[in-house]
Design an enzyme around this catalytic site. Structure first.
Site, PDB file in Angstrom:
ATOM      1  N   GLU A  46     133.918 100.347 -54.886  1.00 41.78           N
ATOM      2  CA  GLU A  46     134.889 100.869 -53.908  1.00 41.78           C
ATOM      3  C   GLU A  46     135.668 102.014 -54.536  1.00 41.78           C
ATOM      4  OE1 GLU A  46     137.801  97.994 -52.470  1.00 41.78           O
ATOM      5  OE2 GLU A  46     139.152  99.637 -51.933  1.00 41.78           O
ATOM      6  N   ARG A  50     142.196 108.150 -52.502  1.00 38.97           N
ATOM      7  CA  ARG A  50     143.594 108.348 -52.904  1.00 38.97           C
ATOM      8  C   ARG A  50     143.781 109.609 -53.707  1.00 38.97           C
ATOM      9  NH1 ARG A  50     145.263 102.302 -54.882  1.00 38.97           N
ATOM     10  NH2 ARG A  50     144.194 101.385 -53.122  1.00 38.97           N
ATOM     11  N   LYS A 134     139.576  91.599 -45.974  1.00 40.66           N
ATOM     12  CA  LYS A 134     140.254  91.734 -47.265  1.00 40.66           C
ATOM     13  C   LYS A 134     141.676  91.198 -47.094  1.00 40.66           C
ATOM     14  CE  LYS A 134     142.408  95.553 -49.820  1.00 40.66           C
ATOM     15  NZ  LYS A 134     142.243  96.882 -50.415  1.00 40.66           N
TER      16      LYS A 134
HETATM   17  C1  3PG Z   1     144.533  98.522 -54.418  1.00 37.86           C
HETATM   18  O1  3PG Z   1     144.190  98.845 -53.306  1.00 37.86           O
HETATM   19  O2  3PG Z   1     145.276  99.188 -55.155  1.00 37.86           O
HETATM   20  C2  3PG Z   1     143.967  97.265 -54.891  1.00 37.86           C
HETATM   21  O3  3PG Z   1     144.480  96.231 -54.173  1.00 37.86           O
HETATM   22  C3  3PG Z   1     144.016  97.063 -56.339  1.00 37.86           C
HETATM   23  O4  3PG Z   1     145.041  96.261 -56.699  1.00 37.86           O
HETATM   24  P1  3PG Z   1     145.164  95.883 -58.229  1.00 37.86           P
HETATM   25  O5  3PG Z   1     145.422  97.163 -58.974  1.00 37.86           O
HETATM   26  O6  3PG Z   1     146.320  94.929 -58.286  1.00 37.86           O
HETATM   27  O7  3PG Z   1     143.847  95.241 -58.616  1.00 37.86           O
END
Ligand code: 3PG
Length: 213
Positions: A46, A50, A134
């Site tokens: 994934e 961002r 999710k």
């Molecule tokens: C996100 O979208 O940032 C994820 O949920 C990752 O979260 P994490 O950094 O706590 O694994």
């Protein structure tokens, strides 16, 4: 190898115990990073939308790492879904859920893991035909106890908890009958990318394969 036919959300979830949540700032990192994860046994990747480079990274992985199945994370709009599919993403993950995003992913041929954090959001996603979701942000929104409680009324829904999940607490989530896999960013640390430490990323991926579902 998963061929080019359309994926289901369940296939995305069932491939490995962890879906890595990846933030890439440099297109040059995309292919070696993807190869490192594949070498460690993780192929559902994934890449979050961002950073300005995210779509180019998805495109590079889709073209050059056929053993991987690249998806787009942080899909929030119809335009995100379309752009992700154009870049070669095969699945999408969203931090929340709207019917517009659900429809856009269907139109674009992307399997979607819609993000939910409340019962009403689960009901909205289910109403639109999504039953693999999710749970985000998992730890902050109630953790394993929340998923246990949802297992009653939402007995027919499967979850991928993401947000605050670590190698250490992943077993608490994976032990639940309504959890198929977890998501987490710990497999691809920013400093490993910066240093080009692909062996470390491979090892982090390998470590997750000992997690049992
Ligand atoms: C996100 O979208 O940032 C994820 O949920 C990752 O979260 P994490 O950094 O706590 O694994």
């Amino acid at each position: 190898m998963i061929t080019n036919s359309k994926l289901s959300s369940l296939q995305v979830m069932q491939d490995a115990p962890v879906i890595p949540v990846i933030v890439l700032n440099d297109v040059a990192h995309a292919v070696p990073m993807a190869r490192a994860l594949v070498a460690g046994g993780i192929r559902m990747l994934e890449v979050t939308l961002r950073t300005p480079q995210a779509l180019a990274c998805i495109e590079a992985i889709a073209k050059e790492v056929p053993e991987a199945v690249v998806g787009a994370g942080t899909v929030r709009t119809r335009a995100d879904a379309q752009a992700a599919a154009m870049a070669g993403a095969r699945f999408a993950v969203s931090p929340g859920y709207t019917s517009a995003v659900g429809q856009a992913c269907r139109d674009a041929g992307l399997a979607l893991l819609p993000g939910v954090a409340t019962g009403s959001e689960i009901m909205m996603a289910q109403e639109d035909g999504f039953t693999e979701l999710k749970f985000f942000p998992a730890l902050q929104a109630g953790g394993a106890a929340m998923l246990k409680a949802w297992g009653g009324p939402f007995f027919d829904v499967k979850f991928c908890p993401t947000g605050g999940v670590t190698l250490q607490n992943a077993p608490d989530f994976l032990a639940l009958p309504n959890v198929v896999c977890v998501g987490g960013s710990w497999l691809v640390p920013a400093d490993a990318l910066m240093q080009g430490d692909w062996a470390r990323i491979t090892q982090l991926a390998r470590d997750t394969l000992n997690l049992k579902k």
